[in-house]
Design a protein around this motif. Structure first.
Motif, PDB file in Angstrom:
ATOM      1  N   SER A 181      10.268 -33.275  18.765  1.00 20.87           N
ATOM      2  CA  SER A 181       9.513 -32.125  19.251  1.00 20.87           C
ATOM      3  C   SER A 181       8.542 -31.563  18.230  1.00 20.87           C
ATOM      4  CB  SER A 181      10.477 -30.999  19.667  1.00 20.87           C
ATOM      5  OG  SER A 181      11.363 -31.413  20.667  1.00 20.87           O
ATOM      6  N   MET A 182       8.690 -31.934  16.970  1.00 27.14           N
ATOM      7  CA  MET A 182       7.872 -31.317  15.934  1.00 27.14           C
ATOM      8  C   MET A 182       6.573 -32.100  15.745  1.00 27.14           C
ATOM      9  SD  MET A 182      10.574 -29.978  13.108  1.00 27.14           S
ATOM     10  CE  MET A 182      11.996 -29.003  13.610  1.00 27.14           C
ATOM     11  N   ARG A 183       5.464 -31.384  15.772  1.00 26.77           N
ATOM     12  CA  ARG A 183       4.153 -32.002  15.586  1.00 26.77           C
ATOM     13  C   ARG A 183       3.663 -31.611  14.191  1.00 26.77           C
ATOM     14  NH1 ARG A 183      -0.894 -31.949  19.942  1.00 26.77           N
ATOM     15  NH2 ARG A 183      -1.922 -33.809  19.099  1.00 26.77           N
ATOM     16  N   SER A 184       3.871 -32.522  13.265  1.00 29.46           N
ATOM     17  CA  SER A 184       3.577 -32.240  11.860  1.00 29.46           C
ATOM     18  C   SER A 184       2.189 -31.627  11.693  1.00 29.46           C
ATOM     19  CB  SER A 184       3.673 -33.540  11.056  1.00 29.46           C
ATOM     20  OG  SER A 184       3.325 -33.343   9.715  1.00 29.46           O
ATOM     21  N   ALA A 185       2.138 -30.541  10.890  1.00 28.23           N
ATOM     22  CA  ALA A 185       0.889 -29.888  10.484  1.00 28.23           C
ATOM     23  C   ALA A 185       0.209 -29.080  11.590  1.00 28.23           C
ATOM     24  CB  ALA A 185      -0.107 -30.899   9.909  1.00 28.23           C
ATOM     25  N   TYR A 186       0.861 -28.884  12.731  1.00 27.88           N
ATOM     26  CA  TYR A 186       0.283 -28.081  13.810  1.00 27.88           C
ATOM     27  C   TYR A 186       0.961 -26.715  13.876  1.00 27.88           C
ATOM     28  CZ  TYR A 186      -2.776 -31.557  15.946  1.00 27.88           C
ATOM     29  OH  TYR A 186      -3.796 -32.435  16.185  1.00 27.88           O
ATOM     30  N   ASP A 187       0.211 -25.712  14.319  1.00 23.17           N
ATOM     31  CA  ASP A 187       0.708 -24.342  14.401  1.00 23.17           C
ATOM     32  C   ASP A 187       0.368 -23.767  15.774  1.00 23.17           C
ATOM     33  OD1 ASP A 187       1.389 -21.687  14.136  1.00 23.17           O
ATOM     34  OD2 ASP A 187      -0.003 -21.259  12.494  1.00 23.17           O
ATOM     35  N   TYR A 188       1.404 -23.474  16.569  1.00 27.95           N
ATOM     36  CA  TYR A 188       1.222 -22.916  17.903  1.00 27.95           C
ATOM     37  C   TYR A 188       1.625 -21.449  17.964  1.00 27.95           C
ATOM     38  CZ  TYR A 188       0.836 -27.840  19.171  1.00 27.95           C
ATOM     39  OH  TYR A 188       0.436 -29.163  19.245  1.00 27.95           O
ATOM     40  N   SER A 189       1.741 -20.810  16.811  1.00 26.69           N
ATOM     41  CA  SER A 189       2.276 -19.448  16.785  1.00 26.69           C
ATOM     42  C   SER A 189       1.356 -18.436  17.459  1.00 26.69           C
ATOM     43  CB  SER A 189       2.567 -19.017  15.343  1.00 26.69           C
ATOM     44  OG  SER A 189       1.399 -19.047  14.548  1.00 26.69           O
ATOM     45  N   ARG A 190       0.064 -18.685  17.504  1.00 27.43           N
ATOM     46  CA  ARG A 190      -0.832 -17.742  18.181  1.00 27.43           C
ATOM     47  C   ARG A 190      -0.552 -17.673  19.672  1.00 27.43           C
ATOM     48  NH1 ARG A 190      -6.932 -18.292  15.555  1.00 27.43           N
ATOM     49  NH2 ARG A 190      -6.352 -17.651  13.426  1.00 27.43           N
ATOM     50  N   GLU A 191       0.060 -18.735  20.217  1.00 26.93           N
ATOM     51  CA  GLU A 191       0.438 -18.745  21.626  1.00 26.93           C
ATOM     52  C   GLU A 191       1.891 -18.326  21.822  1.00 26.93           C
ATOM     53  OE1 GLU A 191      -0.990 -22.366  23.780  1.00 26.93           O
ATOM     54  OE2 GLU A 191      -1.477 -23.026  21.763  1.00 26.93           O
ATOM     55  N   GLY A 192       2.567 -17.970  20.737  1.00 25.18           N
ATOM     56  CA  GLY A 192       3.981 -17.651  20.811  1.00 25.18           C
ATOM     57  C   GLY A 192       4.872 -18.848  20.584  1.00 25.18           C
ATOM     58  N   GLY A 193       4.273 -19.987  20.241  1.00 23.24           N
ATOM     59  CA  GLY A 193       5.043 -21.206  20.007  1.00 23.24           C
ATOM     60  C   GLY A 193       5.385 -21.395  18.543  1.00 23.24           C
ATOM     61  N   PRO A 194       5.969 -22.536  18.206  1.00 21.65           N
ATOM     62  CA  PRO A 194       6.411 -22.784  16.832  1.00 21.65           C
ATOM     63  C   PRO A 194       5.262 -23.156  15.901  1.00 21.65           C
ATOM     64  CG  PRO A 194       6.987 -24.635  18.237  1.00 21.65           C
ATOM     65  CD  PRO A 194       6.402 -23.589  19.141  1.00 21.65           C
ATOM     66  N   ASP A 195       5.544 -23.030  14.619  1.00 15.30           N
ATOM     67  CA  ASP A 195       4.592 -23.341  13.553  1.00 15.30           C
ATOM     68  C   ASP A 195       5.169 -24.486  12.732  1.00 15.30           C
ATOM     69  OD1 ASP A 195       2.921 -23.491  11.374  1.00 15.30           O
ATOM     70  OD2 ASP A 195       3.223 -21.416  10.717  1.00 15.30           O
ATOM     71  N   PHE A 196       4.525 -25.648  12.802  1.00 16.28           N
ATOM     72  CA  PHE A 196       4.986 -26.831  12.083  1.00 16.28           C
ATOM     73  C   PHE A 196       4.125 -27.134  10.858  1.00 16.28           C
ATOM     74  CE2 PHE A 196       5.968 -27.918  16.677  1.00 16.28           C
ATOM     75  CZ  PHE A 196       7.315 -27.569  16.585  1.00 16.28           C
ATOM     76  N   SER A 197       3.467 -26.133  10.329  1.00 16.09           N
ATOM     77  CA  SER A 197       2.531 -26.350   9.228  1.00 16.09           C
ATOM     78  C   SER A 197       3.170 -27.015   8.017  1.00 16.09           C
ATOM     79  CB  SER A 197       1.902 -25.024   8.799  1.00 16.09           C
ATOM     80  OG  SER A 197       1.149 -24.453   9.840  1.00 16.09           O
ATOM     81  N   ILE A 198       4.446 -26.738   7.779  1.00 15.40           N
ATOM     82  CA  ILE A 198       5.093 -27.277   6.577  1.00 15.40           C
ATOM     83  C   ILE A 198       6.034 -28.437   6.896  1.00 15.40           C
ATOM     84  CG2 ILE A 198       4.873 -25.137   5.277  1.00 15.40           C
ATOM     85  CD1 ILE A 198       7.764 -24.490   5.954  1.00 15.40           C
ATOM     86  N   ILE A 199       5.952 -28.956   8.122  1.00 14.20           N
ATOM     87  CA  ILE A 199       6.788 -30.096   8.492  1.00 14.20           C
ATOM     88  C   ILE A 199       6.056 -31.389   8.124  1.00 14.20           C
ATOM     89  CG2 ILE A 199       7.860 -31.322  10.418  1.00 14.20           C
ATOM     90  CD1 ILE A 199       9.228 -28.681   9.650  1.00 14.20           C
ATOM     91  N   PRO A 200       6.689 -32.256   7.346  1.00  9.79           N
ATOM     92  CA  PRO A 200       6.038 -33.501   6.917  1.00  9.79           C
ATOM     93  C   PRO A 200       6.114 -34.576   7.990  1.00  9.79           C
ATOM     94  CG  PRO A 200       8.253 -33.415   6.038  1.00  9.79           C
ATOM     95  CD  PRO A 200       8.054 -32.123   6.806  1.00  9.79           C
ATOM     96  N   ASN A 201       5.555 -35.720   7.689  1.00  8.63           N
ATOM     97  CA  ASN A 201       5.609 -36.845   8.617  1.00  8.63           C
ATOM     98  C   ASN A 201       6.891 -37.654   8.506  1.00  8.63           C
ATOM     99  OD1 ASN A 201       3.034 -36.722  10.018  1.00  8.63           O
ATOM    100  ND2 ASN A 201       2.078 -37.192   8.052  1.00  8.63           N
ATOM    101  N   HIS A 202       7.621 -37.476   7.434  1.00 12.04           N
ATOM    102  CA  HIS A 202       8.828 -38.265   7.217  1.00 12.04           C
ATOM    103  C   HIS A 202       9.960 -37.804   8.132  1.00 12.04           C
ATOM    104  CE1 HIS A 202       7.024 -40.190   3.745  1.00 12.04           C
ATOM    105  NE2 HIS A 202       6.666 -38.994   3.304  1.00 12.04           N
ATOM    106  N   ALA A 203      10.678 -38.757   8.718  1.00 10.10           N
ATOM    107  CA  ALA A 203      11.852 -38.425   9.516  1.00 10.10           C
ATOM    108  C   ALA A 203      12.915 -37.795   8.627  1.00 10.10           C
ATOM    109  CB  ALA A 203      12.397 -39.695  10.166  1.00 10.10           C
ATOM    110  N   PHE A 204      13.685 -36.866   9.216  1.00  4.10           N
ATOM    111  CA  PHE A 204      14.714 -36.202   8.406  1.00  4.10           C
ATOM    112  C   PHE A 204      15.913 -35.824   9.257  1.00  4.10           C
ATOM    113  CE2 PHE A 204      11.745 -32.887   9.798  1.00  4.10           C
ATOM    114  CZ  PHE A 204      12.567 -31.853  10.238  1.00  4.10           C
ATOM    115  N   HIS A 205      17.051 -35.677   8.584  1.00  2.87           N
ATOM    116  CA  HIS A 205      18.274 -35.243   9.228  1.00  2.87           C
ATOM    117  C   HIS A 205      18.280 -33.721   9.306  1.00  2.87           C
ATOM    118  CE1 HIS A 205      20.328 -39.165   9.113  1.00  2.87           C
ATOM    119  NE2 HIS A 205      19.775 -39.328   7.925  1.00  2.87           N
ATOM    120  N   ALA A 206      18.632 -33.209  10.467  1.00  4.34           N
ATOM    121  CA  ALA A 206      18.812 -31.771  10.670  1.00  4.34           C
ATOM    122  C   ALA A 206      20.187 -31.592  11.288  1.00  4.34           C
ATOM    123  CB  ALA A 206      17.725 -31.194  11.561  1.00  4.34           C
TER     124      ALA A 206
END
Length: 349
Positions: A181-206
């Motif tokens: 669901s995360m779109r690296s380097a995109y920010d949807y916060s102006r629409e009330g959505g999430p901010d992925f500005s600091i999410i890298p392209n590398h897969a990671f465990h959460a």
């Protein structure tokens, strides 16, 4: 009715390096394609529960054959209108018989029961819904997909990339293993959505979930400025467009939709050069038939869509980047559970 809560403007924390997926050496550098397999609707009009058409799925076998000719499997992330349409289920069910393509889940809350929230832009991001409602919608969709296709889905994408602070815990409870669901380097916060500005392209465990961000690369002479410079350019009149035209900075997601071919090819080269081991591509299923999305309006656009993929596949082959199926990704990324420290480093998602 749903109530407004803290999901607005959710900003996932940057994953700790210890949480990055350690791909097996034999996995190499690979690429995958997730398809947002969804209803047809007017992208210019307000969202509506009644927009549930799935006629374009009839064109999916032809599209699937084009990808299969390049040895490329697809993972169809189906939403409620698709999973509840018998003809769409029949078609997609036949396509996954290739043994490599797969079915996953995509949640469009405005067309997915239970219907307890107001239909508006804020609530279109599922992570903004009250946690119980987000889970009820996803549970209903998961059960529908399991019944329709004979097995429970393991991969998920929130429609509009709308994850929230409760999403990953919900996914774990429902048995999911991968989120994209995360779109690296995109920010949807102006629409009330999430901010992925600091999410890298590398897969990671959460925690129990492996996150596979949609790959986004900055190209151009100033690409080291990344998301911060891109954000600052956005505050200037036509700043981003001017920077792109001058070859200074472009933000390029790996999708044929609104991403020029030349820039996409450069983005692939940059991603591989930066050591991204899994390049994550995406597109919307209605784009395979003209007239449903702003990206494919007519036959000329559709021809350009297929030329984009052909050129990208040719470059990937030259670079030695092979396609990966969902099963291969699951085996490579989830074969060993992350350490507790790694999971904690993912920010408690």
């Amino acid at each position: 009715m749903g109530e407004r809560h803290s999901g607005s403007g959710y900003r996932p924390p940057a994953p700790a390096p210890a949480s990055f997926v350690q791909w097996p050496e034999g996995f190499g550098t690979r690429f995958t394609i997730f398809v947002d397999t969804e209803e047809e609707f007017d992208w210019r009009a307000p969202l509506a529960r009644e927009a549930r058409g799935t006629g374009h799925i009839a064109a999916m076998p032809t599209a699937h054959a084009r990808f299969a000719a390049h040895g490329v499997p697809l993972t169809w992330l189906v939403d409620h209108p698709v999973a509840s349409c018998p003809r769409a289920v029949e078609i997609l069910g036949q396509l996954i018989e290739d043994g490599r393509s797969a079915i996953g889940t995509q949640l469009h809350p405005w067309v997915n029961p239970p219907f307890e929230e107001v239909v508006n832009n804020f609530n279109s991001f599922a992570g903004n819904l009250p946690p119980a409602l987000e889970e009820a919608k996803l549970a209903a969709l998961t059960d529908l997909i399991a019944t329709a296709f004979g097995s429970r889905p393991l991969a998920y994408r929130a429609g509009r990339y709308g994850v929230g602070p409760n999403t990953f815990a919900i996914l774990a409870r429902l048995g999911y293993r991968i989120d994209t669901s995360m779109r690296s380097a995109y920010d949807y916060s102006r629409e009330g959505g999430p901010d992925f500005s600091i999410i890298p392209n590398h897969a990671f465990h959460a925690g129990a979930i492996v996150e596979l961000p949609l790959t986004t690369v900055f190209t151009g002479a100033l690409r080291q400025g990344g998301a911060g410079l891109h954000r600052r350019l956005g505050s200037l009149p036509r700043g981003r467009g001017a920077a792109a035209r001058l070859g200074l900075l472009s933000r390029v997601a790996l999708t044929p939709e609104d991403m020029p071919l030349a820039e996409a090819l450069e983005a692939v080269r940059v991603a591989v050069g930066e050591g991204v081991r899994l390049l994550n591509f995406s597109f919307h299923s209605p784009s395979i038939e003209p007239g449903h999305t702003p990206y494919v309006r007519d036959a000329a656009d559709l021809a350009a869509f297929w030329r984009w993929w052909s050129a990208v596949f040719a470059l990937l082959a030259r670079l030695g980047v092979a396609p990966a199926s969902l099963a291969e990704i699951l085996d490579a990324a989830c074969g060993a559970a992350p350490t507790s420290a790694s999971a904690a480093g993912a920010g408690g998602l």
